[in-house]
Enzyme design. Structure first.
Site, PDB file in Angstrom:
ATOM      1  N   THR A 268       5.688   4.243  -3.271  1.00 32.38           N
ATOM      2  CA  THR A 268       4.141   3.424  -3.152  1.00 32.38           C
ATOM      3  C   THR A 268       4.157   3.405  -1.431  1.00 32.38           C
ATOM      4  O   THR A 268       5.128   3.335  -0.891  1.00 32.38           O
ATOM      5  CB  THR A 268       4.025   2.267  -3.804  1.00 32.38           C
ATOM      6  OG1 THR A 268       4.585   1.328  -3.344  1.00 32.38           O
ATOM      7  CG2 THR A 268       4.185   2.063  -5.308  1.00 32.38           C
ATOM      8  N   ASP A 269       2.982   3.042  -1.038  1.00 33.56           N
ATOM      9  CA  ASP A 269       2.856   2.642   0.443  1.00 33.56           C
ATOM     10  C   ASP A 269       3.895   1.423   0.934  1.00 33.56           C
ATOM     11  O   ASP A 269       4.252   1.364   1.972  1.00 33.56           O
ATOM     12  CB  ASP A 269       1.648   2.493   0.806  1.00 33.56           C
ATOM     13  CG  ASP A 269       0.764   3.675   0.672  1.00 33.56           C
ATOM     14  OD1 ASP A 269       1.265   4.805   0.678  1.00 33.56           O
ATOM     15  OD2 ASP A 269      -0.500   3.675   0.709  1.00 33.56           O
ATOM     16  N   CYS A 270       3.799   0.396  -0.364  1.00 32.89           N
ATOM     17  CA  CYS A 270       4.805  -0.839   0.179  1.00 32.89           C
ATOM     18  C   CYS A 270       6.146  -0.533  -0.248  1.00 32.89           C
ATOM     19  O   CYS A 270       6.956  -1.236   0.070  1.00 32.89           O
ATOM     20  CB  CYS A 270       3.993  -2.021  -0.461  1.00 32.89           C
ATOM     21  SG  CYS A 270       3.339  -1.577  -2.189  1.00 32.89           S
ATOM     22  N   TYR A 271       6.609   0.507  -1.221  1.00 35.99           N
ATOM     23  CA  TYR A 271       7.769   0.410  -1.740  1.00 35.99           C
ATOM     24  C   TYR A 271       7.917   2.168  -1.705  1.00 35.99           C
ATOM     25  O   TYR A 271       7.890   2.795  -2.621  1.00 35.99           O
ATOM     26  CB  TYR A 271       7.920  -0.073  -3.055  1.00 35.99           C
ATOM     27  CG  TYR A 271       7.510  -1.531  -3.352  1.00 35.99           C
ATOM     28  CD1 TYR A 271       9.026  -2.353  -2.935  1.00 35.99           C
ATOM     29  CD2 TYR A 271       6.482  -2.158  -3.768  1.00 35.99           C
ATOM     30  CE1 TYR A 271       8.679  -3.724  -3.053  1.00 35.99           C
ATOM     31  CE2 TYR A 271       6.334  -3.245  -3.975  1.00 35.99           C
ATOM     32  CZ  TYR A 271       7.416  -4.100  -3.478  1.00 35.99           C
ATOM     33  OH  TYR A 271       7.452  -5.548  -3.626  1.00 35.99           O
ATOM     34  N   PRO A 272       8.265   2.389  -0.615  1.00 30.72           N
ATOM     35  CA  PRO A 272       8.607   4.052  -0.389  1.00 30.72           C
ATOM     36  C   PRO A 272       9.813   4.680  -0.975  1.00 30.72           C
ATOM     37  O   PRO A 272       9.526   5.817  -1.374  1.00 30.72           O
ATOM     38  CB  PRO A 272       8.508   4.193   1.096  1.00 30.72           C
ATOM     39  CG  PRO A 272       8.788   2.869   1.640  1.00 30.72           C
ATOM     40  CD  PRO A 272       8.495   1.796   0.746  1.00 30.72           C
TER      41      PRO A 272
END
Lengths: 405, 133
Positions: free
Chosen positions: A137-141
């Site tokens: 994800t954008d916060c957990y790449p």
């Protein structure tokens, strides 16, 4: 005699003046002096049990990697842990098995390593191989990681067991024609043996059977460290079973949910366990102090093995098919003798929980109390007892054509 | 002569023939069959205790029939430090070699009484029992 209070007993524990006995010692004292004098003399009775408890597990917070990952899947030494919480939290259940385990394809399966063994490895300070997958994800790449972790590396490691310390349990037998491989051990055909799994006169919930002192906030010995009763356990159905004539009305069916800091615990008291043909699990050591607030509590805490009964359940037919009925009741005194008489047959008995270790737990907890380093936790709310009238619900199998709503 | 535990291996060609009874009838031996197994290839394995003054002659007869005779060198090892003394091995042990001492409720192992059936090895929930060769 006026009831004692938790506060009064705790003051005595702090002052090193509390009279603490193990449940075995109380049985003897009451046999010698009677319930009344014993209730006046004794402040706390310690109990213990050390047996396989499948509804156990631990949750962990692993800290964040750089770059960060949000767990979609996690494996610890190849055992899948439950995700579905925040990014780096996961829960491993005691009976979880590797995805490539042969299970029972070559019956009976051995189940040499499972979630219970992961918990034991962590507690023993052994390195645990960890793999995780994320979806990015954008916060957990990050999408995957593989590393080695130890207990000390983790932020939190908490043993959280949704159902432990069964108040009483079956004496398991097999009336069928073939050997059965169960969570109660190997049961030989034709009543070849009888297995039981309760420490009887030392067993925590048989010693406060009406939940007069145990509730949310009760401080306990858990896995060698300090833990707490946090709720009733799942399948908490306290009730008074059918008992032989003359037996005291000791309820059965209560359970506990317990929690404690895994970092305080010891692999001596949390053991990964393999039940042939059944699966992996965790053997848990639990000890509960029962404050002797009054004579009634003293009376039940002092019931000996000869007054406590286990229902005899047939694992060939009745148990797997959820058929009601027992083959009778048998006292823990008879079970502990090593042989019982059933259907005119001498049947060898064996425990699946360790009485020797249960005794050691009750003695350890007694020592902690005498040293003043363990105080009673007064429950903020007692657990429901037999009066609550809780009835078990079962799972009905409904046709696939039926829809909810 | 002291009891002598041996392992016999029967080739498929003779596994259906009556052989053991000759040890009793012709050699006057006292035998105790501890374990017997025929595999899908019809090869047989037997663990036998043999006692009697003509034991060596009897074993010679077995060899003449094509039976491979070996001493029993397997042993069961009970790792006490791994054992939690739960007792789950005791009622399934056919010879009471694994037993509970009462009232201490401690598990003990009497290797003399053990017939190496190996039932305990996988039944032990702590995997505290192993076979050594």
């Amino acid at each position: 005699m006026a009831d004692k209070t938790f506060a009064e007993i705790n003051a005595k524990i702090r002052a090193g003046k509390a009279v603490v006995l193990t449940a075995e010692e109380l049985v003897q004292l009451v046999a010698e002096k009677g319930v009344g004098p014993a209730a006046k003399e004794v402040d706390v009775v310690t109990t213990g049990t050390f047996g396989p408890m499948c509804s156990s597990g631990a949750y962990f917070n692993f800290g964040h990697s750089a770059p960060r990952i949000k767990f979609h899947r996690v494996w610890l030494n190849g055992i899948p842990a439950a995700t579905g919480f925040a990014a780096v939290d996961a829960f491993v259940g005691a009976t979880a098995l590797p995805e490539d385990d042969p299970l029972n394809t070559n019956h009976p399966g051995e189940f040499r390593y499972g979630g219970g063994h992961v918990i034991e490895d962590f507690v023993a300070g052994r390195p645990v191989r960890m793999k995780a997958a994320g979806y990015g994800t954008d916060c957990y790449p990050r999408r995957e990681l593989e590393t080695t972790v130890k207990l000390d590396d983790l932020n939190e490691a908490v043993l959280f067991n949704p159902r432990n310390a069964y108040q009483n349990y079956a004496c398991a037998v097999n009336t069928g024609p073939r050997t059965l491989y169960t969570y109660m051990g190997v049961l030989k055909p034709g009543l070849g043996n009888a297995h039981y799994s309760t420490s009887g006169q030392l067993s925590p919930l048989l010693k406060d059977p009406y939940f007069r002192t145990i509730g949310i906030g009760t401080r306990i010995f858990l896995g060698g460290g300090t833990g707490y009763v946090v709720w009733n356990g799942t399948q908490h159905f306290p009730g008074i079973p059918a008992l032989p004539e003359g037996a005291p009305p000791v309820p059965a069916g209560g359970t506990l949910a317990v929690l404690g800091d895994l970092k305080q615990m010891s692999p001596k008291w949390l053991r990964g366990t393999s039940m042939l043909g059944y699966g992996a699990t965790l053997t848990v050591g639990i000890g509960i102090p029962v404050p002797i607030l009054n004579e009634e509590i003293c009376y039940y805490a002092s019931r000996p093995d000869s007054d406590l009964y286990a229902p005899i359940i047939d694992y060939a037919e009745a148990y797997p098919n959820r058929k009601p009925g027992t083959l009778g009741q048998v006292s823990y005194a008879a079970l502990k003798s090593g042989v019982i008489n059933l259907n005119d047959k001498q049947v060898l008995t064996a425990p699946v929980s360790s009485y020797h270790k249960a005794r050691e737990i009750s003695a350890t907890l007694k020592q902690w109390l005498l040293e003043g380093k363990f105080l009673l936790g007064e429950p903020v709310q007692l657990l429901p007892g037999p009066d609550a009238g809780i009835k078990p619900k079962s799972l009905e199998i409904r046709g696939s054509g039926r829809r909810n709503g | 002569m002291a009891p002598n535990k041996i392992v016999l291996r029967f080739p498929a060609s003779i596994s259906d023939k009556p052989i053991i009874f000759h040890l009793v009838k012709d050699y006057d031996l006292m035998i105790n069959i501890l374990k017997a197994h025929i595999n899908p290839h019809k090869e047989g394995t037997m663990v036998l205790e043999v006692e009697g003054s003509r034991a060596e002659d009897g074993l010679g007869f077995l060899r003449d029939q094509g039976v491979v005779v070996q001493p029993l060198t397997e042993e069961i090892v009970w790792n006490e430090d791994q054992c939690t003394h739960c007792g789950a091995c005791t009622a399934i042990c056919p010879t009471r070699a694994l037993y509970i001492e009462r009232p201490a409720m401690l598990v003990h192992f009497d290797s003399e009484a053990c017939v190496i059936c190996q039932l305990c090895v996988r039944a032990c929930p702590m995997r505290a029992i192993e076979v050594r060769f």
